[in-house]
Design a protein around this motif. Structure first.
Motif, PDB file in Angstrom:
ATOM      1  N   LYS A  93      92.091  17.269 -56.220  1.00  0.00           N
ATOM      2  CA  LYS A  93      93.516  17.458 -56.473  1.00  0.00           C
ATOM      3  C   LYS A  93      94.014  18.819 -55.988  1.00  0.00           C
ATOM      4  O   LYS A  93      95.212  19.075 -55.989  1.00  0.00           O
ATOM      5  CB  LYS A  93      93.802  17.304 -57.969  1.00  0.00           C
ATOM      6  CG  LYS A  93      93.457  15.949 -58.555  1.00  0.00           C
ATOM      7  CD  LYS A  93      94.328  14.834 -57.973  1.00  0.00           C
ATOM      8  CE  LYS A  93      94.052  13.504 -58.659  1.00  0.00           C
ATOM      9  NZ  LYS A  93      94.903  12.422 -58.129  1.00  0.00           N
ATOM     10  N   GLN A  94      93.099  19.675 -55.584  1.00  0.00           N
ATOM     11  CA  GLN A  94      93.435  21.011 -55.099  1.00  0.00           C
ATOM     12  C   GLN A  94      92.676  21.262 -53.807  1.00  0.00           C
ATOM     13  O   GLN A  94      91.469  21.031 -53.741  1.00  0.00           O
ATOM     14  CB  GLN A  94      93.042  22.065 -56.152  1.00  0.00           C
ATOM     15  CG  GLN A  94      93.479  23.466 -55.858  1.00  0.00           C
ATOM     16  CD  GLN A  94      94.889  23.753 -56.347  1.00  0.00           C
ATOM     17  OE1 GLN A  94      95.411  23.025 -57.178  1.00  0.00           O
ATOM     18  NE2 GLN A  94      95.497  24.801 -55.809  1.00  0.00           N
TER      19      GLN A  94
ATOM     20  N   THR B  86      88.998  10.414 -63.714  1.00  0.00           N
ATOM     21  CA  THR B  86      89.375  11.791 -63.380  1.00  0.00           C
ATOM     22  C   THR B  86      88.586  12.750 -64.251  1.00  0.00           C
ATOM     23  O   THR B  86      88.476  12.540 -65.475  1.00  0.00           O
ATOM     24  CB  THR B  86      90.883  12.029 -63.588  1.00  0.00           C
ATOM     25  OG1 THR B  86      91.629  11.075 -62.843  1.00  0.00           O
ATOM     26  CG2 THR B  86      91.282  13.435 -63.136  1.00  0.00           C
TER      27      THR B  86
ATOM     28  N   SER C  76      89.482  13.008 -58.731  1.00  0.00           N
ATOM     29  CA  SER C  76      89.690  11.585 -59.025  1.00  0.00           C
ATOM     30  C   SER C  76      88.714  10.762 -58.200  1.00  0.00           C
ATOM     31  O   SER C  76      88.316  11.158 -57.102  1.00  0.00           O
ATOM     32  CB  SER C  76      91.130  11.166 -58.725  1.00  0.00           C
ATOM     33  OG  SER C  76      91.392  11.223 -57.340  1.00  0.00           O
TER      34      SER C  76
ATOM     35  N   LYS D 150      90.619  19.227 -60.604  1.00  0.00           N
ATOM     36  CA  LYS D 150      90.557  17.818 -60.998  1.00  0.00           C
ATOM     37  C   LYS D 150      90.051  16.981 -59.822  1.00  0.00           C
ATOM     38  O   LYS D 150      90.517  17.137 -58.696  1.00  0.00           O
ATOM     39  CB  LYS D 150      91.928  17.318 -61.444  1.00  0.00           C
ATOM     40  CG  LYS D 150      92.328  17.756 -62.832  1.00  0.00           C
ATOM     41  CD  LYS D 150      93.623  17.085 -63.249  1.00  0.00           C
ATOM     42  CE  LYS D 150      93.995  17.483 -64.676  1.00  0.00           C
ATOM     43  NZ  LYS D 150      95.256  16.826 -65.110  1.00  0.00           N
TER      44      LYS D 150
END
Length: 322
Positions: free
Chosen positions: A312-313, A236, A262, A260
Protein backbone atom coordinates in the motif's frame (compact mmCIF):
# COMPACT_ATOMS: atom_id res chain seq x y z
CA UNK A 1 -48.69 -46.67 -66.28
CA UNK A 2 -47.46 -47.80 -62.84
CA UNK A 3 -50.79 -49.44 -62.02
CA UNK A 4 -50.68 -51.44 -65.30
CA UNK A 5 -47.10 -52.61 -64.57
CA UNK A 6 -48.08 -53.64 -61.06
CA UNK A 7 -50.99 -55.62 -62.47
CA UNK A 8 -48.75 -57.51 -64.94
CA UNK A 9 -46.24 -58.40 -62.22
CA UNK A 10 -49.00 -59.64 -59.94
CA UNK A 11 -50.36 -61.93 -62.65
CA UNK A 12 -46.89 -63.25 -63.43
CA UNK A 13 -46.23 -64.14 -59.80
CA UNK A 14 -49.56 -65.96 -59.61
CA UNK A 15 -48.64 -68.00 -62.66
CA UNK A 16 -47.35 -71.30 -61.25
CA UNK A 17 -45.51 -72.28 -64.41
CA UNK A 18 -43.45 -69.13 -64.27
CA UNK A 19 -42.72 -69.73 -60.57
CA UNK A 20 -41.45 -73.26 -61.20
CA UNK A 21 -39.24 -72.14 -64.08
CA UNK A 22 -37.80 -69.29 -62.06
CA UNK A 23 -37.09 -71.59 -59.12
CA UNK A 24 -35.20 -74.12 -61.27
CA UNK A 25 -33.30 -71.33 -63.00
CA UNK A 26 -32.25 -69.88 -59.65
CA UNK A 27 -31.17 -73.29 -58.33
CA UNK A 28 -29.15 -74.00 -61.47
CA UNK A 29 -27.46 -70.63 -61.19
CA UNK A 30 -26.59 -71.20 -57.51
CA UNK A 31 -25.16 -74.65 -58.23
CA UNK A 32 -23.03 -73.20 -61.02
CA UNK A 33 -21.72 -70.42 -58.78
CA UNK A 34 -20.97 -72.82 -55.92
CA UNK A 35 -19.14 -75.20 -58.19
CA UNK A 36 -17.01 -72.37 -59.55
CA UNK A 37 -16.24 -70.93 -56.10
CA UNK A 38 -15.32 -74.32 -54.67
CA UNK A 39 -12.54 -74.79 -57.20
CA UNK A 40 -8.92 -73.80 -56.59
CA UNK A 41 -7.55 -70.80 -58.48
CA UNK A 42 -4.21 -69.08 -58.90
CA UNK A 43 -4.66 -65.34 -59.07
CA UNK A 44 -2.59 -62.16 -58.68
CA UNK A 45 -3.63 -59.79 -55.91
CA UNK A 46 -2.38 -56.20 -55.96
CA UNK A 47 -1.87 -55.01 -52.39
CA UNK A 48 -0.77 -51.75 -50.86
CA UNK A 49 1.95 -51.45 -48.25
CA UNK A 50 2.04 -49.80 -44.83
CA UNK A 51 5.09 -49.47 -42.59
CA UNK A 52 5.31 -50.29 -38.89
CA UNK A 53 8.03 -49.97 -36.23
CA UNK A 54 9.74 -47.01 -37.88
CA UNK A 55 12.46 -45.76 -35.54
CA UNK A 56 11.70 -42.49 -33.77
CA UNK A 57 14.66 -40.69 -35.32
CA UNK A 58 13.95 -41.82 -38.90
CA UNK A 59 11.65 -40.52 -41.62
CA UNK A 60 10.81 -42.29 -44.89
CA UNK A 61 11.70 -40.33 -48.03
CA UNK A 62 9.14 -41.70 -50.47
CA UNK A 63 6.58 -39.97 -52.66
CA UNK A 64 4.15 -42.87 -53.03
CA UNK A 65 3.57 -46.04 -51.10
CA UNK A 66 4.76 -49.06 -53.12
CA UNK A 67 2.39 -51.82 -54.24
CA UNK A 68 3.09 -55.53 -54.41
CA UNK A 69 1.70 -58.15 -56.77
CA UNK A 70 1.19 -61.34 -54.78
CA UNK A 71 0.35 -64.53 -56.65
CA UNK A 72 -1.81 -66.74 -54.44
CA UNK A 73 -3.49 -70.12 -54.76
CA UNK A 74 -6.78 -70.54 -52.94
CA UNK A 75 -10.46 -71.42 -53.35
CA UNK A 76 -12.82 -69.14 -55.21
CA UNK A 77 -14.71 -68.35 -52.00
CA UNK A 78 -11.55 -66.86 -50.50
CA UNK A 79 -10.73 -64.87 -53.62
CA UNK A 80 -14.22 -63.42 -53.68
CA UNK A 81 -13.80 -62.26 -50.09
CA UNK A 82 -10.34 -60.83 -50.82
CA UNK A 83 -11.78 -58.50 -53.46
CA UNK A 84 -14.00 -56.87 -50.82
CA UNK A 85 -11.28 -56.48 -48.16
CA UNK A 86 -8.65 -53.83 -47.54
CA UNK A 87 -5.74 -55.39 -49.39
CA UNK A 88 -2.86 -53.84 -47.47
CA UNK A 89 0.03 -55.61 -45.80
CA UNK A 90 2.34 -54.23 -43.11
CA UNK A 91 6.10 -54.21 -43.60
CA UNK A 92 7.94 -54.37 -40.29
CA UNK A 93 10.88 -51.96 -40.47
CA UNK A 94 12.48 -53.71 -37.52
CA UNK A 95 12.31 -57.40 -38.43
CA UNK A 96 11.59 -57.56 -42.18
CA UNK A 97 14.43 -55.37 -43.48
CA UNK A 98 18.12 -54.67 -43.26
CA UNK A 99 19.83 -51.28 -43.63
CA UNK A 100 22.09 -50.44 -46.55
CA UNK A 101 23.48 -46.90 -46.43
CA UNK A 102 20.41 -44.65 -46.20
CA UNK A 103 17.79 -47.23 -47.22
CA UNK A 104 15.79 -50.02 -45.70
CA UNK A 105 16.09 -53.06 -47.96
CA UNK A 106 13.06 -55.36 -47.92
CA UNK A 107 13.39 -58.85 -49.41
CA UNK A 108 10.22 -60.81 -50.04
CA UNK A 109 11.67 -64.21 -49.05
CA UNK A 110 12.86 -62.84 -45.73
CA UNK A 111 9.48 -61.22 -45.01
CA UNK A 112 7.41 -64.18 -46.26
CA UNK A 113 6.53 -65.59 -42.79
CA UNK A 114 5.23 -62.18 -41.70
CA UNK A 115 3.20 -61.77 -44.91
CA UNK A 116 1.69 -65.26 -44.59
CA UNK A 117 0.45 -64.36 -41.10
CA UNK A 118 -1.51 -61.46 -42.63
CA UNK A 119 -3.33 -63.79 -45.00
CA UNK A 120 -5.77 -66.53 -44.11
CA UNK A 121 -4.31 -70.03 -43.77
CA UNK A 122 -6.34 -71.04 -46.83
CA UNK A 123 -4.12 -68.82 -49.01
CA UNK A 124 -0.90 -70.24 -50.39
CA UNK A 125 1.53 -67.58 -51.55
CA UNK A 126 3.26 -68.64 -54.76
CA UNK A 127 5.40 -65.55 -55.40
CA UNK A 128 5.75 -61.82 -54.70
CA UNK A 129 6.75 -59.12 -57.16
CA UNK A 130 8.86 -57.13 -56.86
CA UNK A 131 10.92 -59.40 -54.65
CA UNK A 132 13.00 -56.48 -53.33
CA UNK A 133 12.12 -52.95 -52.18
CA UNK A 134 14.56 -50.14 -51.44
CA UNK A 135 12.96 -47.72 -49.00
CA UNK A 136 15.10 -44.58 -48.52
CA UNK A 137 15.04 -42.84 -45.14
CA UNK A 138 16.51 -39.76 -43.49
CA UNK A 139 17.86 -39.37 -39.97
CA UNK A 140 16.07 -36.82 -37.83
CA UNK A 141 17.24 -34.55 -35.05
CA UNK A 142 15.50 -34.45 -31.69
CA UNK A 143 14.96 -31.29 -29.67
CA UNK A 144 13.18 -30.91 -26.33
CA UNK A 145 11.05 -27.77 -26.09
CA UNK A 146 8.53 -26.42 -23.55
CA UNK A 147 4.81 -26.70 -24.08
CA UNK A 148 2.96 -23.38 -24.22
CA UNK A 149 -0.67 -23.45 -23.08
CA UNK A 150 -3.05 -21.60 -25.37
CA UNK A 151 -5.97 -20.88 -23.06
CA UNK A 152 -8.76 -18.51 -22.14
CA UNK A 153 -9.97 -19.36 -18.63
CA UNK A 154 -12.26 -17.28 -16.44
CA UNK A 155 -13.19 -18.16 -12.87
CA UNK A 156 -16.43 -17.60 -11.05
CA UNK A 157 -16.46 -14.61 -8.70
CA UNK A 158 -14.26 -15.30 -5.67
CA UNK A 159 -12.65 -18.40 -7.18
CA UNK A 160 -9.10 -18.80 -8.44
CA UNK A 161 -6.16 -21.16 -8.60
CA UNK A 162 -3.01 -20.62 -6.55
CA UNK A 163 -0.44 -22.38 -8.72
CA UNK A 164 -2.07 -21.82 -12.09
CA UNK A 165 -2.35 -24.46 -14.79
CA UNK A 166 -0.09 -27.49 -14.42
CA UNK A 167 0.96 -29.17 -17.69
CA UNK A 168 1.96 -32.83 -17.72
CA UNK A 169 4.38 -33.10 -19.38
CA UNK A 170 5.48 -29.47 -19.56
CA UNK A 171 7.95 -30.19 -22.37
CA UNK A 172 8.07 -32.64 -25.28
CA UNK A 173 10.43 -33.80 -28.01
CA UNK A 174 10.19 -32.30 -31.48
CA UNK A 175 11.55 -34.62 -34.15
CA UNK A 176 12.52 -33.46 -37.63
CA UNK A 177 15.37 -32.39 -39.83
CA UNK A 178 17.89 -30.10 -38.17
CA UNK A 179 16.96 -27.13 -40.39
CA UNK A 180 13.27 -27.56 -39.61
CA UNK A 181 13.46 -27.84 -35.83
CA UNK A 182 16.22 -25.24 -35.30
CA UNK A 183 13.73 -22.35 -35.21
CA UNK A 184 11.19 -24.13 -32.95
CA UNK A 185 11.38 -22.85 -29.36
CA UNK A 186 8.06 -24.16 -28.05
CA UNK A 187 4.98 -26.15 -29.02
CA UNK A 188 1.51 -24.71 -28.51
CA UNK A 189 -1.56 -26.58 -27.34
CA UNK A 190 -4.93 -26.41 -28.97
CA UNK A 191 -7.09 -23.65 -27.53
CA UNK A 192 -8.57 -24.34 -24.09
CA UNK A 193 -11.68 -22.27 -23.38
CA UNK A 194 -13.24 -22.48 -19.90
CA UNK A 195 -15.81 -20.08 -18.43
CA UNK A 196 -17.06 -19.43 -14.88
CA UNK A 197 -14.94 -22.18 -13.31
CA UNK A 198 -15.64 -23.20 -9.69
CA UNK A 199 -14.17 -26.71 -9.58
CA UNK A 200 -10.78 -28.31 -10.09
CA UNK A 201 -9.67 -28.56 -13.72
CA UNK A 202 -8.52 -31.83 -15.23
CA UNK A 203 -8.58 -32.26 -19.00
CA UNK A 204 -6.63 -33.63 -21.95
CA UNK A 205 -5.70 -31.28 -24.76
CA UNK A 206 -4.02 -31.77 -28.12
CA UNK A 207 -0.77 -30.26 -29.37
CA UNK A 208 -0.43 -28.34 -32.62
CA UNK A 209 2.24 -29.37 -35.10
CA UNK A 210 4.58 -26.50 -35.98
CA UNK A 211 4.32 -25.10 -39.49
CA UNK A 212 8.07 -25.16 -40.12
CA UNK A 213 8.29 -28.47 -42.00
CA UNK A 214 6.57 -31.53 -43.41
CA UNK A 215 8.65 -34.18 -41.64
CA UNK A 216 8.18 -32.79 -38.12
CA UNK A 217 6.52 -35.02 -35.59
CA UNK A 218 6.03 -34.82 -31.84
CA UNK A 219 6.93 -37.38 -29.20
CA UNK A 220 3.27 -37.31 -28.14
CA UNK A 221 0.08 -35.76 -29.45
CA UNK A 222 -1.68 -34.78 -26.21
CA UNK A 223 -0.93 -33.54 -22.70
CA UNK A 224 -2.98 -33.22 -19.51
CA UNK A 225 -3.89 -29.89 -17.94
CA UNK A 226 -4.82 -29.70 -14.25
CA UNK A 227 -5.47 -26.91 -11.76
CA UNK A 228 -6.64 -26.83 -8.16
CA UNK A 229 -9.48 -24.29 -7.95
CA UNK A 230 -10.38 -22.80 -4.57
CA UNK A 231 -12.51 -20.08 -3.03
CA UNK A 232 -10.31 -17.01 -2.42
CA UNK A 233 -10.64 -13.95 -0.19
CA UNK A 234 -8.56 -10.82 0.40
CA UNK A 235 -6.38 -10.36 3.47
CA UNK A 236 -4.49 -7.33 4.81
CA UNK A 237 -1.63 -7.20 7.31
CA UNK A 238 0.70 -4.54 8.75
CA UNK A 239 4.29 -5.56 8.05
CA UNK A 240 7.29 -3.83 9.69
CA UNK A 241 9.93 -2.24 7.45
CA UNK A 242 13.55 -3.33 7.96
CA UNK A 243 16.52 -1.16 6.87
CA UNK A 244 19.48 -3.21 5.64
CA UNK A 245 23.13 -2.31 5.00
CA UNK A 246 22.96 0.67 7.36
CA UNK A 247 26.52 1.73 8.39
CA UNK A 248 27.27 1.43 12.09
CA UNK A 249 28.15 5.12 12.33
CA UNK A 250 24.89 6.26 10.74
CA UNK A 251 21.51 6.67 12.34
CA UNK A 252 18.32 7.47 10.48
CA UNK A 253 14.69 8.02 11.18
CA UNK A 254 12.23 6.72 8.63
CA UNK A 255 8.48 6.63 8.20
CA UNK A 256 6.20 4.87 7.96
CA UNK A 257 7.65 2.09 10.08
CA UNK A 258 5.09 -0.41 8.77
CA UNK A 259 3.34 -0.94 5.46
CA UNK A 260 -0.02 -2.49 4.81
CA UNK A 261 0.18 -5.49 2.54
CA UNK A 262 -2.90 -6.83 0.77
CA UNK A 263 -3.04 -10.29 -0.75
CA UNK A 264 -5.41 -12.97 -1.90
CA UNK A 265 -5.52 -16.32 -0.17
CA UNK A 266 -7.76 -19.38 -0.25
CA UNK A 267 -10.28 -19.69 2.57
CA UNK A 268 -8.51 -22.87 3.68
CA UNK A 269 -5.29 -20.95 4.42
CA UNK A 270 -6.71 -17.59 5.50
CA UNK A 271 -6.17 -18.07 9.24
CA UNK A 272 -2.67 -19.49 8.80
CA UNK A 273 -1.18 -16.30 7.31
CA UNK A 274 0.88 -14.31 9.86
CA UNK A 275 2.85 -11.01 9.64
CA UNK A 276 6.07 -12.99 10.16
CA UNK A 277 5.40 -14.76 6.86
CA UNK A 278 6.25 -11.48 5.08
CA UNK A 279 9.42 -9.43 5.08
CA UNK A 280 9.83 -5.90 3.71
CA UNK A 281 13.30 -4.41 3.34
CA UNK A 282 14.80 -1.09 2.30
CA UNK A 283 18.44 -1.15 1.22
CA UNK A 284 20.49 1.83 2.47
CA UNK A 285 23.11 1.12 -0.22
CA UNK A 286 20.53 2.06 -2.83
CA UNK A 287 20.21 5.68 -1.67
CA UNK A 288 23.96 6.08 -1.26
CA UNK A 289 24.51 5.36 -4.95
CA UNK A 290 21.39 7.10 -6.29
CA UNK A 291 21.12 10.07 -3.85
CA UNK A 292 17.39 9.48 -3.58
CA UNK A 293 15.49 11.14 -0.78
CA UNK A 294 13.43 8.04 -0.12
CA UNK A 295 13.68 4.27 0.06
CA UNK A 296 11.87 1.90 -2.29
CA UNK A 297 10.44 -0.91 -0.14
CA UNK A 298 10.78 -4.42 -1.52
CA UNK A 299 9.15 -7.67 -0.51
CA UNK A 300 11.88 -10.17 0.35
CA UNK A 301 9.72 -12.89 1.82
CA UNK A 302 6.14 -13.99 1.10
CA UNK A 303 4.15 -17.10 2.00
CA UNK A 304 3.76 -19.72 -0.73
CA UNK A 305 -0.02 -19.90 -0.53
CA UNK A 306 -0.88 -16.26 -1.34
CA UNK A 307 -1.07 -14.38 -4.63
CA UNK A 308 -1.61 -10.87 -6.05
CA UNK A 309 0.39 -9.25 -3.26
CA UNK A 310 0.37 -5.45 -3.16
CA UNK A 311 2.22 -2.92 -1.00
CA UNK A 312 0.00 0.00 0.00
CA UNK A 313 3.08 2.24 0.19
CA UNK A 314 5.77 2.53 -2.47
CA UNK A 315 8.05 5.06 -0.73
CA UNK A 316 9.67 5.24 2.68
CA UNK A 317 10.82 8.73 3.66
CA UNK A 318 13.88 9.14 5.86
CA UNK A 319 16.16 11.66 7.56
CA UNK A 320 19.70 11.14 8.81
CA UNK A 321 19.85 11.98 12.49
CA UNK A 322 23.56 11.35 12.99
Amino acid sequence: MLSKLRSILTKSIKNKKLNVFGLFFLLAFLILVLSKLSKSYTETLTVGVSFVNLQEDKVLIIDDRPKLKIIVNTYGFNLLGAYFQDNTIAIDLKDDVYISKDSYVWIANRALPNIEKQFSKSFKIESIQPDTLNIPFGTLSVKKVPVKLNSSVTYASGYDTLKGMVLEPDSIKVIGSNTEIKAINHVETSELNLINIKEDISTTIGLKLPDEGHTIKLSQEKITVTAEVQKFTEGTLEIPVVITNLPSDTQINYFPKTIKVSYEVSLNHYKSIKPTDFKIECDYSEIKTSNKSYFTPKLKKVPENVKRIKLKQDKIEYIITE
